[in-house]
Structures are given as C-alpha cells and as structure tokens.
Design an enzyme around this catalytic site. Structure first.
Site, PDB file in Angstrom:
ATOM      1  N   CYS A 134       7.524   1.605  11.670  1.00 39.35           N
ATOM      2  CA  CYS A 134       8.897   1.966  11.961  1.00 39.35           C
ATOM      3  C   CYS A 134       9.726   2.069  10.692  1.00 39.35           C
ATOM      4  O   CYS A 134       9.252   1.805   9.592  1.00 39.35           O
ATOM      5  CB  CYS A 134       9.530   0.941  12.908  1.00 39.35           C
ATOM      6  SG  CYS A 134       9.448  -0.734  12.279  1.00 39.35           S
ATOM      7  N   GLY A 160       8.380   6.905  12.431  1.00 39.82           N
ATOM      8  CA  GLY A 160       8.220   6.564  13.842  1.00 39.82           C
ATOM      9  C   GLY A 160       8.841   7.608  14.729  1.00 39.82           C
ATOM     10  O   GLY A 160      10.005   7.979  14.529  1.00 39.82           O
ATOM     11  N   ASN A 234      10.792  -3.954  10.561  1.00 41.55           N
ATOM     12  CA  ASN A 234       9.661  -3.145  10.116  1.00 41.55           C
ATOM     13  C   ASN A 234       8.618  -4.089   9.554  1.00 41.55           C
ATOM     14  O   ASN A 234       8.885  -4.824   8.603  1.00 41.55           O
ATOM     15  CB  ASN A 234      10.106  -2.149   9.038  1.00 41.55           C
ATOM     16  CG  ASN A 234       8.944  -1.331   8.481  1.00 41.55           C
ATOM     17  OD1 ASN A 234       7.921  -1.168   9.125  1.00 41.55           O
ATOM     18  ND2 ASN A 234       9.113  -0.824   7.274  1.00 41.55           N
ATOM     19  N   GLY A 235       7.417  -4.078  10.134  1.00 41.16           N
ATOM     20  CA  GLY A 235       6.346  -4.944   9.655  1.00 41.16           C
ATOM     21  C   GLY A 235       5.496  -5.466  10.792  1.00 41.16           C
ATOM     22  O   GLY A 235       5.515  -4.931  11.900  1.00 41.16           O
ATOM     23  N   CYS A 370       2.932  -2.612  -0.314  1.00 43.06           N
ATOM     24  CA  CYS A 370       1.929  -1.744   0.320  1.00 43.06           C
ATOM     25  C   CYS A 370       1.720  -0.466  -0.500  1.00 43.06           C
ATOM     26  O   CYS A 370       2.626   0.364  -0.622  1.00 43.06           O
ATOM     27  CB  CYS A 370       2.365  -1.395   1.733  1.00 43.06           C
ATOM     28  SG  CYS A 370       1.233  -0.271   2.573  1.00 43.06           S
ATOM     29  N   TYR A 376       0.694   7.751   1.410  1.00 41.12           N
ATOM     30  CA  TYR A 376       0.828   8.523   2.649  1.00 41.12           C
ATOM     31  C   TYR A 376       2.174   8.388   3.353  1.00 41.12           C
ATOM     32  O   TYR A 376       2.757   9.380   3.766  1.00 41.12           O
ATOM     33  CB  TYR A 376      -0.288   8.120   3.615  1.00 41.12           C
ATOM     34  CG  TYR A 376      -0.230   8.800   4.963  1.00 41.12           C
ATOM     35  CD1 TYR A 376      -0.485  10.159   5.092  1.00 41.12           C
ATOM     36  CD2 TYR A 376       0.095   8.095   6.115  1.00 41.12           C
ATOM     37  CE1 TYR A 376      -0.425  10.791   6.325  1.00 41.12           C
ATOM     38  CE2 TYR A 376       0.151   8.709   7.352  1.00 41.12           C
ATOM     39  CZ  TYR A 376      -0.108  10.058   7.452  1.00 41.12           C
ATOM     40  OH  TYR A 376      -0.048  10.674   8.674  1.00 41.12           O
ATOM     41  N   CYS A 516      -5.443  -3.113   8.323  1.00 43.34           N
ATOM     42  CA  CYS A 516      -4.191  -3.646   7.819  1.00 43.34           C
ATOM     43  C   CYS A 516      -3.543  -4.495   8.907  1.00 43.34           C
ATOM     44  O   CYS A 516      -3.476  -4.072  10.063  1.00 43.34           O
ATOM     45  CB  CYS A 516      -3.242  -2.523   7.413  1.00 43.34           C
ATOM     46  SG  CYS A 516      -1.629  -3.122   6.842  1.00 43.34           S
ATOM     47  N   CYS A 567      -0.410  -4.459  -2.730  1.00 40.37           N
ATOM     48  CA  CYS A 567      -1.443  -4.924  -1.807  1.00 40.37           C
ATOM     49  C   CYS A 567      -2.492  -3.831  -1.644  1.00 40.37           C
ATOM     50  O   CYS A 567      -2.162  -2.685  -1.330  1.00 40.37           O
ATOM     51  CB  CYS A 567      -0.831  -5.253  -0.444  1.00 40.37           C
ATOM     52  SG  CYS A 567      -2.054  -5.661   0.833  1.00 40.37           S
ATOM     53  N   CYS A 570      -6.559  -2.845   2.314  1.00 39.87           N
ATOM     54  CA  CYS A 570      -7.308  -1.817   3.036  1.00 39.87           C
ATOM     55  C   CYS A 570      -8.421  -1.221   2.175  1.00 39.87           C
ATOM     56  O   CYS A 570      -9.368  -0.624   2.700  1.00 39.87           O
ATOM     57  CB  CYS A 570      -6.374  -0.724   3.531  1.00 39.87           C
ATOM     58  SG  CYS A 570      -5.321  -0.005   2.250  1.00 39.87           S
TER      59      CYS A 570
END
Length: 628
Positions: A134, A160, A234-235, A370, A376, A516, A567, A570
């Site tokens: 989101c 979103g 958001n998270g 992230c 992306y 993730c 991070c 992934c």
C-alpha cells in the site's frame, strides 16, 4: 467470560505475557501523576536539532520487546528543525544461506466452495510480479487537505489498486470515506465535499487473497476513552498472530483481518500520556515493517519502524502545510517540496501549538531499507531512501550490459518497470532501444475469454509485440525480476512468434530465493523459480537463448557505502527480523467477504516462516494450541 475484566488487569496481563524485561536507559523523572516503578525506564530519547546529537542518540536494538505499557517518564519536546537523513554506523553483512519454506498444504475452508471458484491463494500466472502492499499520505495545515490527499493517492496508485480511503478532521470530528477500487472510483466531488478540514490521512491498498473487503480498507478509525484516532499503515508485522492472540485472550474483539487493527488495540490499552506516547508504547510491541500515519482531533503523527523497511518522506507546501507520503512523486503532484525522509525509528508529531516535533525510538539498529523499492515498486521519478529511483535502475541496466554482454540488434523492455534499466543497457552497449512490446493500460482484473482457449491469453491482453521491431532481429529483453517464471516464458514465446531471431533475457535484479515478510507480496520460497533451479535450468524453462541476472555483488558495489543499509532478504534468505511464528501473515486479506472464523481455521492467507529445527515448538506460541 473475561470481557468484564478491568482495563488495569488486562494491561498487566498483556505486559506479563508479552516479553521478558530488558534493560532501559536511565530517563527523566516520572511525573507525579504516574507512579514510578524501579528498574523501569523509557526507551525514547529526544532527537535534537543538530545532526550530531541525533546521530549520537542511536544504540543497538535489543533482541526482545518487553516495554511495560504503564509508567512512562515525561518528555519535554521542542519544535524540531528539519534535518537531513541520518547516517548510521555500518557493520559487515554476509548472506550465505537459502531459506527453506513450505506452503500450508490444506485450506480448511476450500471444501465449502466449488472448484471453479477463485482460490484464496492467488495465481500470479499472468502477473508474475511481487506486489507492494500500500501507500500512505498525511497532510496537516491546508484548508483543502482531503482534496490534496486525494491527488497524492492518485500519484501512489501504483502501490495499491484494490481500495482507497481518506480520513479528514473537522471541528475535532474524524470523518472517513473508504471504498473498494481505484482512487478515481472511490472518490468524487460529492464524497470529497464530505471531508472538510485542514488535516487528513489517506491510504491505497493491495490485497493478495480473496476479494477486497470494504471493512479492511484503510484508514481505520477507532474511538477510545480519550477521543478518536485514525491510522494508515504500509508494511507487515511478523508477530501479528502472537499479539492478536494475547489481545483476544484479554477480551479484545477484532473486526478485520488486517494487522493494522492490532496497533489500534495496543494504543487503546496503553496508559501512557500524552497520546503520541501511546503510539510509541504500541510500536515497541511491534516487530516487522511499518510506516504509519496517525490522525487525532488535533495532531498528525508519522512513524517509521526502527529498520526503515518501507519508505516515508516529509515535505512542505508553500503555505506551510506539512505533508507525509510513501514516495516523493506524491509530493510533486501537490506541489510540496521534499525536505527529508522520516528517519528509521522516528516519530514525528505535528500540531498547531508546537509545529513539527521529533522523537527517536531507542534502541536503534542499523537501517535495512527494502531494495525492491528501487528495483520495482517505486515510480522512476521518485526519490526513495535518498536515492533517485531512475538513476538506480539506469545503472542496473549498465551493469548488465557490462557483465552480461551479448551480440544483439535491438534492446527492448518489458513495460513499464523494465524500461529504465533497458535504457541503461542500450546506452552502455551502444545498441538502439526500441519499443518492442506495447502495454495496454486498459485491462481490468477480470476479462471474458472466448470458448476456444487462446494460448497465453492473459499476457497477450496486456502486452502486444511490435513485429516491425522484432522480426529477424537478435533481441535483448530487459525485465526487472523473475518470480515464478511463468510470465517470462510467455513473453519470450510471444516475442519469438513475432519473428525474433534470438531472445536474450536480462534481469535487473539478483535471483529471488526468499519470501518477503515485510510488506511485499511474494510466494513461498518453494514457488520461487530461482530457489528451485539454476540459471541454466531457468533459461531452459523460459525458452530464451541466454539469461543473466544482476549480480548480487555488483548491486552491493553500486550502492557503495549505503549497501549495508538495505534489506536483501529476498536475494539472500538472511532476514533482519526473523519471523517468530510458524505461520506468517501474508500481505492483504485472507478472509473473503462474509467469512469469519478462528485464526487457525483459515489457512489461505498464511505462509510458513523460514524453517529451522523444531521451529514450531520453539518459536510459535500458538503451536500447541493449533494442534489441539
């Protein structure tokens, strides 16, 4: 029934069952109205106006949450001069292992539905990309706050598309409008006229399973004994199930399947004063990723988790209005000037009396932002974590051209997220970039397929090859990532059917080998093609003539001194915050409209966390209960 317990009993039970005590830094003396407790100190410290003071107030994060809800010392806040983003001491980080994750094999409610109905675990066959959960917006001090919030949500629509909502404050009353669909579907002139006031927060959301329930669309608004509060989040919280179970054992009643609701319950049972310390109290119980904006009758509060997984920026309009948003592209649309990020672990409080005030959550780990925001999620025109997204992606393409060159006639992109990396590849390789694939921007989430099945129907609806660009050519195709590989194989087949002589696939990210748990919708590790196959095996599966990923070491080298602030779970399977539950909540909903039930009876929205020896018995407090 325990719902008649007094609030004080509920609070003490929650504290005792949550975590072990941890050492506290000696703070200010507690106020006379709050009885002090020996060996109980605050884990907050003021962020002063100088950068040096802000930097020196950082300390390592303790491994367990244990903050008692009661007995908070006072804090004397001063208006905060806006700072540049903080920089933190770095430590070497090594990534050596892959996670071993499994998907729950049985969905207990699946038997109630015919086989042709939609599954609660979504298919990514035609849209094989990770999804951001989101985007959030907060605005303080503008007479058209809700309308500016509406425009900012438009700019964040890519984060979103399932639902949107705005909460505005007018005459100390919180008014809310939420709905399912795009921002333009949810809001119109009539609805925006119902949201007067100079303060507002907004949210756009993406759900991963089932349909988007209206009751799960944020912002959430709740009333408690001292007033009302709205929140947009958001998270993703990795200890959501544990917190929810403890709260429910003490009488809390949940109305949604969103982990955000846990935050509201924690705020309601906190005895800290004033209100923003209740938010701090709640956040100290949370583990995982959260960038949140809160609104009360007179305050706007922005919070970012200590690791800074998800972005949150601050800006200001020419009339002095303060704006918070997930990306700077939202600031650009409403003509707000970007000032800085909300720092990891920071709480920013905005009101008319004191302006902008800043608190830092302590102890403080090194940031783990992230990396997929740059690969992306974010728009190319955004600045995320202090870096231009466009420049990052352009460099990704240049690295691919340098480290994985191939003789080719044309470079094309998988639109839209692969375009900038393709431009970088083409510029470095000295080969022309052309639009070999045209994306349709008018395809909805559902469509009617003819009775005679068309191969790769979903991909063909979204992407159309340009035969004049591709026919007889050696083509390099640049994409941002590969998740399951199903869409990539269809795109390669589409390009070859258009007459391409050779198809060489270049991926502007390292191979994704881990799920993730911090707010990105990815499948379990077993479904990730890079976790199951070598690069050569993936190439054969996809059907391209050559395949290359962005080398992980080159990505870190490009980020230079900032590399350890990101991070890479992934890509490496090394998680900054290890999930402590056997089942970790997936992003979005797991309950369809009209379905409710015990948490353990609905498996469709859960994936298993990284598996270790006896992990179920050791780290999941709900394990034994689920076996009864």
């Amino acid at each position: 029934m325990r719902i008649s317990w007094r609030l004080s009993h509920l609070t003490s039970s929650f504290d005792s069952s949550l975590q072990k005590p941890r050492e506290r830094k000696q703070g200010l003396l507690p106020p006379p109205s709050l009885p002090s407790k020996s060996n109980s100190f605050s884990s907050l410290e003021l962020c002063f106006t100088s950068m040096a003071a802000s930097t020196t107030n950082l300390s390592p994060l303790a491994s367990h949450l244990s903050k008692p809800i009661t007995n908070k010392p006072p804090f004397y806040l001063v208006p905060q001069t806006l700072l540049n983003p903080l920089y933190f001491p770095l430590k070497p980080l090594f990534h050596t292992h892959k996670p071993h994750c499994t998907v729950s094999s049985k969905n207990p409610i699946a038997d109630f539905f015919p086989a042709n109905k939609h599954s609660f675990i979504p298919s990514f066959t035609d849209d094989d990309k990770p999804r951001e959960e989101c985007g959030v917006v907060g605005i303080f001090g503008d007479p058209e706050a809700s309308r500016l919030c509406y425009l900012a949500l438009h700019a964040l629509q890519h984060r979103g598309q399932e639902g949107a909502g705005i909460v505005a404050v007018n005459n100390n009353v919180l008014q809310s409008v939420t709905g399912v669909g795009l921002v333009s579907d949810v809001f119109n002139e009539t609805k925006l006229s119902q949201l007067p006031g100079e303060m507002a927060i907004g949210h756009v959301r993406y759900s991963t399973a089932g349909s988007s329930m209206l009751k799960n669309v944020q912002p959430f608004v709740a009333g408690y004994r001292f007033g009302s509060v709205g929140v947009a989040h958001n998270g993703n919280l990795v200890n959501y199930r544990t917190l929810r179970a403890i709260l429910e054992d003490n009488g809390s009643i949940f109305n949604t399947s969103s982990d955000t609701e846990v935050v509201l319950h924690l705020i309601a049972i906190s005895k800290a004063r004033p209100f923003f310390l209740r938010i701090v109290d709640a956040c100290e119980k949370l583990e995982g990723a959260y960038s949140m904006v809160f609104v009360t009758e007179d305050k706007l509060v922005a919070v970012r988790d200590p690791y800074g997984f998800r972005p949150l920026v601050m800006g200001r309009r020419t009339n002095g209005a303060v704006v918070f948003a997930s990306e700077t592209c939202a600031l650009d649309l409403i003509e707000a000037t970007y000032e800085r990020e909300v720092n990891p672990g920071e709480v920013l409080v905005v009101d008319k009396k004191d302006g902008v005030q800043s608190l830092c959550l302590l102890p403080h780990p090194e940031p783990k932002q992230c990396i997929f925001e740059h690969i992306y999620f974010a728009l190319p025109n955004s600045v995320v974590f202090g870096r231009s997204v466009y420049e990052s992606r352009h460099v990704f393409g240049e690295i691919l051209a340098t480290e994985a060159p191939v003789d080719c006639d044309v470079v094309i992109a998988v639109p839209d997220s692969g375009v900038v990396a393709a431009l970088g590849y083409a510029a470095k390789a000295g080969v022309p970039f052309q639009q070999g694939l045209i994306r349709s921007h008018y395809v909805g989430r559902t469509f009617i397929e003819p009775s005679q099945k068309i191969r790769d129907f979903g991909v063909k609806l979204k992407l159309s090859p340009v035969r004049g660009v591709l026919e007889g050519k050696r083509v390099v195709v640049v994409d941002d990532s590969i998740v399951r590989g199903t869409t990539s194989s269809k795109i390669v087949r589409l390009i070859k059917e258009a007459g391409a002589k050779e198809v060489h696939l270049r991926i502007a990210s390292p191979p994704i080998i881990g799920s993730c748990y911090y707010g990105v919708d990815t499948p379990s590790a077993e479904e990730l093609i890079s976790n199951r196959m070598s690069v050569e095996e993936i190439r054969e599966f996809i059907g391209c003539d050559s395949l290359a990923f962005l080398p992980f070491s080159s990505l870190q080298k490009m980020l230079a001194s900032d590399s350890q602030k990101f991070c890479y779970a992934c890509f490496s399977g090394k998680y900054p915050v290890m999930p402590k539950e056997v089942k970790v909540k997936k992003v979005g909903d797991f309950l369809d409209d009209g379905l409710n039930g015990p948490m353990d009876s609905i498996d469709g929205g859960w994936v298993r966390g990284p598996k270790n020896i006896d992990v179920e018995k050791e780290i999941d407090p709900l394990y034994q209960r689920s076996k009864i």
